[in-house]
Design a protein around this motif. Structure first.
Motif, mmCIF file in Angstrom:
data_model
loop_
_atom_site.group_PDB
_atom_site.id
_atom_site.type_symbol
_atom_site.label_atom_id
_atom_site.label_comp_id
_atom_site.label_asym_id
_atom_site.label_seq_id
_atom_site.Cartn_x
_atom_site.Cartn_y
_atom_site.Cartn_z
ATOM 1 N N PRO A 12 35.488 36.481 32.029
ATOM 2 C CA PRO A 12 36.744 37.479 32.519
ATOM 3 C C PRO A 12 37.963 37.415 31.981
ATOM 4 C CG PRO A 12 36.075 35.959 34.100
ATOM 5 C CD PRO A 12 35.068 35.753 33.053
ATOM 6 N N THR A 82 34.256 41.012 26.103
ATOM 7 C CA THR A 82 34.821 40.478 27.285
ATOM 8 C C THR A 82 33.461 40.408 28.513
ATOM 9 O OG1 THR A 82 35.067 42.486 28.510
ATOM 10 C CG2 THR A 82 36.598 41.877 27.085
ATOM 11 N N GLY A 83 33.633 39.725 29.476
ATOM 12 C CA GLY A 83 32.828 39.717 30.741
ATOM 13 C C GLY A 83 31.246 39.113 29.988
ATOM 14 N N ASP A 84 30.603 39.951 30.368
ATOM 15 C CA ASP A 84 29.109 39.885 29.791
ATOM 16 C C ASP A 84 28.840 41.217 28.985
ATOM 17 O OD1 ASP A 84 26.212 38.636 30.425
ATOM 18 O OD2 ASP A 84 25.936 40.763 30.058
ATOM 19 N N MET A 87 27.540 44.753 30.185
ATOM 20 C CA MET A 87 28.249 45.890 30.876
ATOM 21 C C MET A 87 29.317 46.486 30.273
ATOM 22 S SD MET A 87 26.630 45.782 33.872
ATOM 23 C CE MET A 87 27.786 47.112 34.517
ATOM 24 N N SER A 112 30.424 38.293 34.103
ATOM 25 C CA SER A 112 31.026 39.672 34.169
ATOM 26 C C SER A 112 32.328 39.583 35.265
ATOM 27 C CB SER A 112 30.181 40.788 34.774
ATOM 28 O OG SER A 112 30.844 41.891 34.902
ATOM 29 N N SER A 113 33.340 40.469 34.949
ATOM 30 C CA SER A 113 34.392 40.597 35.806
ATOM 31 C C SER A 113 34.107 41.081 37.220
ATOM 32 C CB SER A 113 35.362 41.653 34.992
ATOM 33 O OG SER A 113 34.656 42.905 35.011
ATOM 34 N N PHE A 164 33.967 49.694 37.419
ATOM 35 C CA PHE A 164 34.699 49.297 36.434
ATOM 36 C C PHE A 164 35.440 50.409 35.788
ATOM 37 C CE2 PHE A 164 32.347 45.582 34.786
ATOM 38 C CZ PHE A 164 31.240 45.498 35.908
ATOM 39 N N LEU A 165 36.442 50.340 35.004
ATOM 40 C CA LEU A 165 37.039 51.255 34.256
ATOM 41 C C LEU A 165 37.730 52.599 34.728
ATOM 42 C CD1 LEU A 165 34.168 51.358 31.434
ATOM 43 C CD2 LEU A 165 36.662 50.583 30.937
ATOM 44 N N VAL A 191 40.952 44.327 41.952
ATOM 45 C CA VAL A 191 41.299 43.053 41.247
ATOM 46 C C VAL A 191 41.905 43.228 40.029
ATOM 47 C CG1 VAL A 191 40.787 40.663 41.005
ATOM 48 C CG2 VAL A 191 39.588 41.542 42.852
ATOM 49 N N ARG A 193 42.869 42.051 36.448
ATOM 50 C CA ARG A 193 42.994 40.742 35.383
ATOM 51 C C ARG A 193 42.294 39.494 36.353
ATOM 52 N NH1 ARG A 193 45.357 41.708 30.454
ATOM 53 N NH2 ARG A 193 46.098 39.442 30.076
ATOM 54 N N ALA A 194 41.133 39.744 36.799
ATOM 55 C CA ALA A 194 40.534 38.514 37.699
ATOM 56 C C ALA A 194 40.503 37.394 36.799
ATOM 57 C CB ALA A 194 39.231 39.125 38.138
ATOM 58 N N ALA A 222 41.349 46.622 35.640
ATOM 59 C CA ALA A 222 40.967 46.194 37.098
ATOM 60 C C ALA A 222 39.589 46.506 37.758
ATOM 61 C CB ALA A 222 42.132 46.697 37.983
ATOM 62 N N MET A 223 39.075 45.707 38.606
ATOM 63 C CA MET A 223 37.859 46.032 39.225
ATOM 64 C C MET A 223 37.970 46.492 40.692
ATOM 65 S SD MET A 223 34.491 45.679 39.055
ATOM 66 C CE MET A 223 34.718 44.933 37.393
#
Ligand code: SAH
Length: 602
Positions: A12, A82-84, A87, A112-113, A164-165, A191, A193-194, A222-223
């Motif tokens: 993340p 980024t993340g996984d 996703m 993942s985020s 997401f997104l 959240v 920028r976790a 952000a999530m």
């Protein structure tokens, strides 16, 4: 020579949230092509020897050209996402093209985020009673979303959602959640920028989150997490820690696990993997492994023996270990242990298990040595079946002392257990008095057990003899907390659930207890009346003076009491009481169960 392409999930953001394997790939890399602003450039410090390319401004073709040329030039290439990568990583079009060109590649997963956000929020997405599923999705933006996955239809499921997104248009998003019928008080957390230095968390509900997110100035990266699981306080208990829930790695109360140190043997690669799985589920076990496979077993568990010398290894362990689990053909085991067998009272337990773990056969010392128990432990761990061939077990009856230990009864004269069971083994009949529910559940189909009347205590007598096995019923008090206006049906359901989980019969419940401020709680009063049991109330002061296992921040904040259910149950059960089941949340009701100490005659 050809090079190597590795797709790596960067995690993340925080540079130490990449996997060890991912970091190793970066260290080896000659070329790193990383995906834009959500990959923390600190990660590139791992890639000391690599050429670094930011792909943010590159087209797919340009990225692919970099990867393919690097590969053909013999370079170690890392594509960092980024993340996984799975996703919204836009990796499939890259995989597709590489497949087409017959270029091999590897994929290393990342955090993942969605999960970094859960960590930031200190929440669990799946909680019994609240939500047992997670939907990971996005709002339709420039990228369309299949019609059946449109937000309003997904959100109609009441479960946790990670979106997401979509932070760019919170108002539209919230509108869609409303349209799906999610209530206004549904918790939402955003959240930003976790795990980054500038992580930001905004919490709210459907009613106010859009405004709060705008105020915080969050528009991207952000999530969005939606769902009741964000209300940690309201979750029920997972059965994982339930003492009565037979989990693969823990035996339920009442089914005694095998005691004593075990040696677990495997011979093939697959057999050793199974042996390791079994050993980690047993209370105490070492894995015996031939030299050539030693690296498959962690050091703290392994005993290495020279290749081809399993017979000698078993012989050396005989006499030291109380149990043997042999993941191999029964024939090999029989031949190896035959010269070692001594007597029923001294031989260790031996269980044979196939490599798939389908069967755990109790081979030697079923009763005294405990192989039957060991076989059922192994079967529970592997999800297989215990195969037991000793006489008293095939009769398929719950032993009375087992029943006692499960339902918290006290056996008054344990000496009678053996007399009763040997009588039963010879197909003799016994006459019992016990709670009808127990008889119906455990013995109704067994012609050897004759019901002679309902009673809270249990007695089992052998007709024509003096033998009577007596087991005394325990007494419990239930502490109950509930939200204002909780109805009788909710109380009934919560109490029934907790009694079931605790192996407590309603017959053995002396009464209920709660806090003073529930004196007028209609549902609670009705419920106590319906059951015909006592209902006691305790003052705030008394409750707060009682030590409990799980004080509740929520109750402290709203009622000024650190615990209602646990403290009330313990106070009602009196001196020396023990908590049998700690605070258990079932919707709007919390229940705890305390056991009264046996009253000793003065
Ligand atoms: N593959 C990535 C997601 C890429 S799509 C993963 O598994 O996390 C980019 C979206 O992911 C962002 O719009 C945001 O919704 C989310 N995201 C990525 N990193 C994030 C982070 N550190 N904190 C919060 N959300 C993040």
């Amino acid at each position: 020579m050809n090079g190597k392409i590795t797709f790596v999930g960067a995690g993340p953001g925080a540079p130490d949230l990449i996997t060890v394997r991912g970091a190793e790939a970066l260290k080896r890399a000659d070329l790193v092509v990383y995906a834009g602003s959500l990959v923390n450039e600190k990660l590139l410090d791992y890639a000391r020897n690599a050429e670094l390319v930011n792909s943010a401004k590159l087209s797919l073709d340009e990225v692919l050209a970099l990867l393919c040329n690097g590969y053909h030039a013999g370079k170690s290439v890392v594509r960092l996402h980024t993340g996984d990568p799975a996703m919204y990583g836009a990796v499939s079009e890259q995989y597709r093209e590489l497949d087409k060109q017959d270029i091999p590649y590897e994929v290393v997963p990342g955090v993942s985020s969605a999960f970094a956000a859960a960590a930031a929020l200190k929440t669990e997405y799946t909680m019994p009673g609240l939500s047992m599923s997670v939907i990971m999705t996005r709002d339709a933006g420039r990228t369309p979303v299949p019609e059946k996955e449109a937000l309003p239809s997904l959100a109609a499921h009441d479960c946790t959602m990670c979106i997401f997104l979509s932070a760019g248009n919170m108002r539209a998003l919230i509108g869609k959640l409303r349209a799906a019928g999610r209530p206004e008080d549904t918790p939402v957390a955003v959240v930003y920028r976790a795990s980054w230095e500038n992580e930001k968390i905004v919490r709210g509900t459907l009613a106010d989150i859009a405004e709060r997110v705008e105020e915080a100035g969050i528009k991207r990266q952000a999530m969005i997490v939606v769902g009741k699981a964000l209300n940690r306080e309201q979750g029920g208990l997972s059965s994982l820690y339930d003492r009565n829930f037979a989990h693969g790695y823990r035996a339920a109360a009442g089914t005694e696990p095998f005691r004593g140190k075990c040696a677990v043997f495997g011979m093939t690669r697959e057999g050793i993997a199974k042996a390791l799985e079994i050993a980690s589920g047993l209370t105490e076990a070492d894995v015996f492994v031939p030299e050539k496979y030693a690296s498959l077993v962690p050091e703290h568990r392994r005993v290495i023996y020279p290749d081809g010398r399993s017979k000698q290894a078993i012989a050396r362990a005989w006499g030291i270990y109380r149990g043997f689990v042999m993941v191999m053909a029964a024939g090999i085991v029989v031949r190896h242990i035959a010269p070692l067998c001594g007597s029923k009272t001294s031989d260790p337990a031996v269980v044979v298990c196939d490599e798939r773990g389908d069967y755990a056969v109790s081979l030697l010392s079923g009763h005294i040595g405990g192989a039957n128990r060991l076989a059922s432990d192994v079967a529970r761990i592997t999800g297989g079946k215990a195969v037991v061939t000793t006489a008293s077990d095939v009769r398929g009856m719950t032993a009375f002392d087992e029943l006692a230990s499960r339902f918290h009864y006290r056996v008054n004269n344990p000496g009678a257990i053996l007399k009763v069971s040997s009588h039963l083994l010879e197909n003799g009949r016994v006459e019992v008095r016990m709670p009808r529910v127990l008889y119906d559940r455990f013995y109704a189909d067994d012609a050897r057990v004759v019901f002679c009347g309902e009673s809270r205590d249990i007695s089992v007598s052998v007709p024509g003899t003096e033998t009577v096995l007596r087991m005394e019923a325990p007494r419990f008090f239930l502490g109950i907390g509930c939200r204002k206006g909780t109805g009788i049906a909710a109380l009934r359901a919560a109490v029934a659930e907790v009694l079931k989980r605790s192996w407590v019969l309603m017959d053995c419940v002396e009464g209920f207890a709660s806090a003073d401020l529930k004196r007028e709680e209609k549902g609670l009063l009705e419920f106590a009346r319906e059951t015909g049991k006592k209902l006691r109330f305790f003052s705030k002061k008394k409750l707060n003076a009682q030590k409990v296992e799980h004080p509740s921040e929520y109750a402290m904040k709203h009622l000024g009491i650190h615990s209602v259910s646990e403290a009330a149950s313990l106070l009602a059960a009196g001196k020396g009481a023990a908590l049998v089941t700690g605070k258990t949340v079932c919707g709007s009701v919390t229940v705890a169960v305390a056991r009264q100490m046996k009253k000793t005659a003065l």
